[in-house]
Design a protein around this motif. Structure first.
Motif, PDB file in Angstrom:
ATOM      1  N   UNK A 172      -6.270  -3.678  -5.693  1.00  0.00           N
ATOM      2  CA  UNK A 172      -7.232  -2.927  -4.962  1.00  0.00           C
ATOM      3  C   UNK A 172      -7.166  -3.022  -3.499  1.00  0.00           C
ATOM      4  N   UNK A 173      -6.695  -4.080  -3.097  1.00  0.00           N
ATOM      5  CA  UNK A 173      -6.661  -4.503  -1.581  1.00  0.00           C
ATOM      6  C   UNK A 173      -5.110  -3.779  -1.223  1.00  0.00           C
ATOM      7  N   UNK A 174      -4.251  -3.723  -2.097  1.00  0.00           N
ATOM      8  CA  UNK A 174      -2.984  -3.304  -1.627  1.00  0.00           C
ATOM      9  C   UNK A 174      -3.046  -1.370  -1.633  1.00  0.00           C
ATOM     10  N   UNK A 175      -4.126  -1.041  -2.296  1.00  0.00           N
ATOM     11  CA  UNK A 175      -4.390   0.572  -2.218  1.00  0.00           C
ATOM     12  C   UNK A 175      -5.393   0.577  -0.828  1.00  0.00           C
ATOM     13  N   UNK A 176      -6.175  -0.208  -0.750  1.00  0.00           N
ATOM     14  CA  UNK A 176      -7.063  -0.039   0.697  1.00  0.00           C
ATOM     15  C   UNK A 176      -6.272  -0.268   1.844  1.00  0.00           C
ATOM     16  N   UNK A 177      -5.224  -1.111   1.875  1.00  0.00           N
ATOM     17  CA  UNK A 177      -3.969  -1.242   3.119  1.00  0.00           C
ATOM     18  C   UNK A 177      -3.333   0.026   3.095  1.00  0.00           C
ATOM     19  N   UNK A 178      -2.892   0.511   2.002  1.00  0.00           N
ATOM     20  CA  UNK A 178      -2.284   1.890   2.143  1.00  0.00           C
ATOM     21  C   UNK A 178      -2.932   3.002   2.887  1.00  0.00           C
ATOM     22  N   UNK A 179      -4.336   3.067   2.033  1.00  0.00           N
ATOM     23  CA  UNK A 179      -5.072   4.161   2.898  1.00  0.00           C
ATOM     24  C   UNK A 179      -5.325   3.855   4.182  1.00  0.00           C
ATOM     25  N   UNK A 180      -5.680   2.770   4.577  1.00  0.00           N
ATOM     26  CA  UNK A 180      -6.357   2.567   6.021  1.00  0.00           C
ATOM     27  C   UNK A 180      -4.744   2.822   6.847  1.00  0.00           C
ATOM     28  N   UNK A 181      -3.695   2.461   6.436  1.00  0.00           N
ATOM     29  CA  UNK A 181      -2.485   2.472   7.199  1.00  0.00           C
ATOM     30  C   UNK A 181      -2.388   4.126   7.612  1.00  0.00           C
ATOM     31  N   UNK A 182      -2.701   4.833   6.551  1.00  0.00           N
ATOM     32  CA  UNK A 182      -2.528   6.365   6.767  1.00  0.00           C
ATOM     33  C   UNK A 182      -3.597   6.738   7.398  1.00  0.00           C
ATOM     34  N   UNK A 183      -4.889   6.200   7.479  1.00  0.00           N
ATOM     35  CA  UNK A 183      -6.078   6.720   8.283  1.00  0.00           C
ATOM     36  C   UNK A 183      -5.762   6.499   9.902  1.00  0.00           C
ATOM     37  N   UNK A 184      -5.243   5.178   9.790  1.00  0.00           N
ATOM     38  CA  UNK A 184      -5.077   4.811  11.249  1.00  0.00           C
ATOM     39  C   UNK A 184      -3.937   5.723  12.153  1.00  0.00           C
ATOM     40  N   UNK A 185      -3.119   6.510  11.315  1.00  0.00           N
ATOM     41  CA  UNK A 185      -2.072   7.338  11.758  1.00  0.00           C
ATOM     42  C   UNK A 185      -2.475   8.740  11.651  1.00  0.00           C
ATOM     43  N   UNK A 186      -3.952   9.081  11.382  1.00  0.00           N
ATOM     44  CA  UNK A 186      -4.310  10.470  11.438  1.00  0.00           C
ATOM     45  C   UNK A 186      -3.762  11.143  10.376  1.00  0.00           C
ATOM     46  N   UNK A 187      -3.483  10.376   9.448  1.00  0.00           N
ATOM     47  CA  UNK A 187      -3.279  11.342   7.819  1.00  0.00           C
ATOM     48  C   UNK A 187      -4.078  11.115   6.676  1.00  0.00           C
ATOM     49  N   UNK A 188      -4.051  11.790   5.887  1.00  0.00           N
ATOM     50  CA  UNK A 188      -4.805  12.156   4.868  1.00  0.00           C
ATOM     51  C   UNK A 188      -5.115  10.456   4.174  1.00  0.00           C
ATOM     52  N   UNK A 189      -6.182  10.111   3.695  1.00  0.00           N
ATOM     53  CA  UNK A 189      -6.199   9.151   2.967  1.00  0.00           C
ATOM     54  C   UNK A 189      -7.063   9.048   1.928  1.00  0.00           C
ATOM     55  N   UNK A 190      -7.657  10.203   1.474  1.00  0.00           N
ATOM     56  CA  UNK A 190      -8.513  10.279   0.263  1.00  0.00           C
ATOM     57  C   UNK A 190      -7.764  10.477  -1.018  1.00  0.00           C
ATOM     58  N   UNK A 191      -6.516  10.922  -0.729  1.00  0.00           N
ATOM     59  CA  UNK A 191      -5.664  11.174  -1.875  1.00  0.00           C
ATOM     60  C   UNK A 191      -4.130  10.723  -1.169  1.00  0.00           C
ATOM     61  N   UNK A 192      -3.510   9.708  -2.080  1.00  0.00           N
ATOM     62  CA  UNK A 192      -2.302   9.030  -1.561  1.00  0.00           C
ATOM     63  C   UNK A 192      -1.097   9.292  -2.695  1.00  0.00           C
ATOM     64  N   UNK A 193       0.009   9.396  -2.397  1.00  0.00           N
ATOM     65  CA  UNK A 193       1.017   9.185  -3.069  1.00  0.00           C
ATOM     66  C   UNK A 193       1.662   7.913  -3.081  1.00  0.00           C
ATOM     67  N   UNK A 194       1.818   7.278  -4.148  1.00  0.00           N
ATOM     68  CA  UNK A 194       2.209   5.804  -4.509  1.00  0.00           C
ATOM     69  C   UNK A 194       3.826   6.262  -4.015  1.00  0.00           C
ATOM     70  N   UNK A 195       4.412   5.644  -3.051  1.00  0.00           N
ATOM     71  CA  UNK A 195       6.018   5.773  -3.002  1.00  0.00           C
ATOM     72  C   UNK A 195       6.628   4.581  -3.520  1.00  0.00           C
ATOM     73  N   UNK A 196       5.797   3.797  -4.499  1.00  0.00           N
ATOM     74  CA  UNK A 196       6.576   2.660  -5.116  1.00  0.00           C
ATOM     75  C   UNK A 196       6.464   2.783  -6.501  1.00  0.00           C
ATOM     76  N   UNK A 197       7.097   2.455  -7.293  1.00  0.00           N
ATOM     77  CA  UNK A 197       7.022   2.335  -8.804  1.00  0.00           C
ATOM     78  C   UNK A 197       6.044   1.105  -9.017  1.00  0.00           C
ATOM     79  N   UNK A 198       5.571   1.052 -10.204  1.00  0.00           N
ATOM     80  CA  UNK A 198       4.658   0.119 -10.870  1.00  0.00           C
ATOM     81  C   UNK A 198       5.342  -1.388 -10.374  1.00  0.00           C
ATOM     82  N   UNK A 199       6.694  -1.449 -10.980  1.00  0.00           N
ATOM     83  CA  UNK A 199       7.469  -2.467 -10.701  1.00  0.00           C
ATOM     84  C   UNK A 199       7.596  -2.920  -9.443  1.00  0.00           C
ATOM     85  N   UNK A 200       7.925  -2.117  -8.518  1.00  0.00           N
ATOM     86  CA  UNK A 200       7.783  -2.511  -7.218  1.00  0.00           C
ATOM     87  C   UNK A 200       6.637  -2.804  -6.412  1.00  0.00           C
ATOM     88  N   UNK A 201       5.501  -2.321  -6.849  1.00  0.00           N
ATOM     89  CA  UNK A 201       4.228  -2.815  -6.361  1.00  0.00           C
ATOM     90  C   UNK A 201       3.857  -4.263  -6.928  1.00  0.00           C
TER      91      UNK A 201
END
Length: 258
Positions: A172-201
């Motif tokens: 959950x904290x990983x997803x929050x970090x990803x969403x916050x990072x997008x929001x701080x760059x003016x990007x959409x954060x209510x729907x994100x595409x995970x750029x990592x596989x489950x194994x990489x996460x």
């Protein structure tokens, strides 16, 4: 003349619940503008070379002689450390405005691999040229030191998450970090595409692939996130603050039965 109803509408104070959200949006806008200003200053002052990289392309590799620092103008990348016995560990995630290559300064060679996770525009800045420019422009030195400080803080926060949070809260904290990072760059954060596989996460969070999958499923069952399609790479986050609340619930002590 304005009637009383009109006056009451114009002077109405925002509901208390909306104030934190508006403050967060304002802070994100300031951060996004600061990143844009930093990129403009670097572009105008140093005129960096530009590289277009695609998913899976290596920006630099461990063992290469250190010559350049890199800045992401767009896209995403991961930083991977290779241990002496051949194990790979994802040790960092980078977004627009982030610097790459600080690991090479100490021993004049890079100690990690930087790998693109999406089509990305990477700026290449010769380290010697940067130092010379910093001597003439103290503002550049300030930017460099701030970037190093943020990297140290980010590594500390990542370590705290891995060492202190249970598995579900870590995801959950990983997803929050990803969403916050997008929001701080003016990007959409209510729907994100995970750029990592489950194994990489799992590699990044110190968990198995199966544990990551179970944690994501639990978040979906609790309506904190939603999967957009069967591939489960696209994740909807109706309310980012719900992820933080989920983490806090995971940390709350379990009441003892009488």
């Amino acid at each position: 003349m304005l009637n009383a109803a009109a006056v009451s509408v114009q002077t109405r104070t925002p509901a208390p619940a909306t104030l934190p959200v508006r403050r967060e949006e304002a802070e994100n806008q300031r951060t996004s503008q600061r990143i844009a200003d930093v990129l403009k200053l670097l572009h105008d002052t140093l005129q960096p070379a530009r590289r277009l990289v695609r998913t899976g392309d290596v920006i630099y590799q461990a063992g290469e002689r250190f010559q350049n620092l890199f800045i992401l103008n767009s896209g995403f990348c991961k930083v991977v450390n290779l241990s002496a016995d051949g194990r790979e560990q994802v040790v960092g995630l980078k977004f627009r405005g982030d610097w790459l290559g600080f690991d090479g300064i100490a021993n004049s060679q890079y100690t990690c691999d930087a790998v693109a996770m999406d089509t990305s525009d990477v700026w290449v800045i010769a380290y010697d040229s940067l130092l010379a420019a910093c001597a003439a422009r103290p503002a550049l030195m300030t930017l460099l030191l701030e970037a190093m400080s943020r990297e140290i803080s980010g590594e500390r926060d990542s370590l705290m998450s891995v060492c202190t949070l249970p598995a579900d809260a870590r995801v959950a904290d990983f997803l929050r970090y990803w969403a916050d990072s997008l929001a701080m760059r003016g990007l959409r954060c209510d729907q994100i595409t995970l750029r990592m596989t489950r194994a990489e996460i799992g590699n990044y969070l110190g968990m198995t692939l199966e544990t990551v999958s179970r944690a994501l499923s639990k978040l979906a069952r609790d309506k904190v996130i939603e999967f957009v399609e069967k591939g489960r790479r696209d994740v909807q986050i109706p309310d980012v603050s719900a992820l933080s609340a989920f983490v806090q619930r995971c940390l709350a002590p379990v009441p003892m039965l009488q």
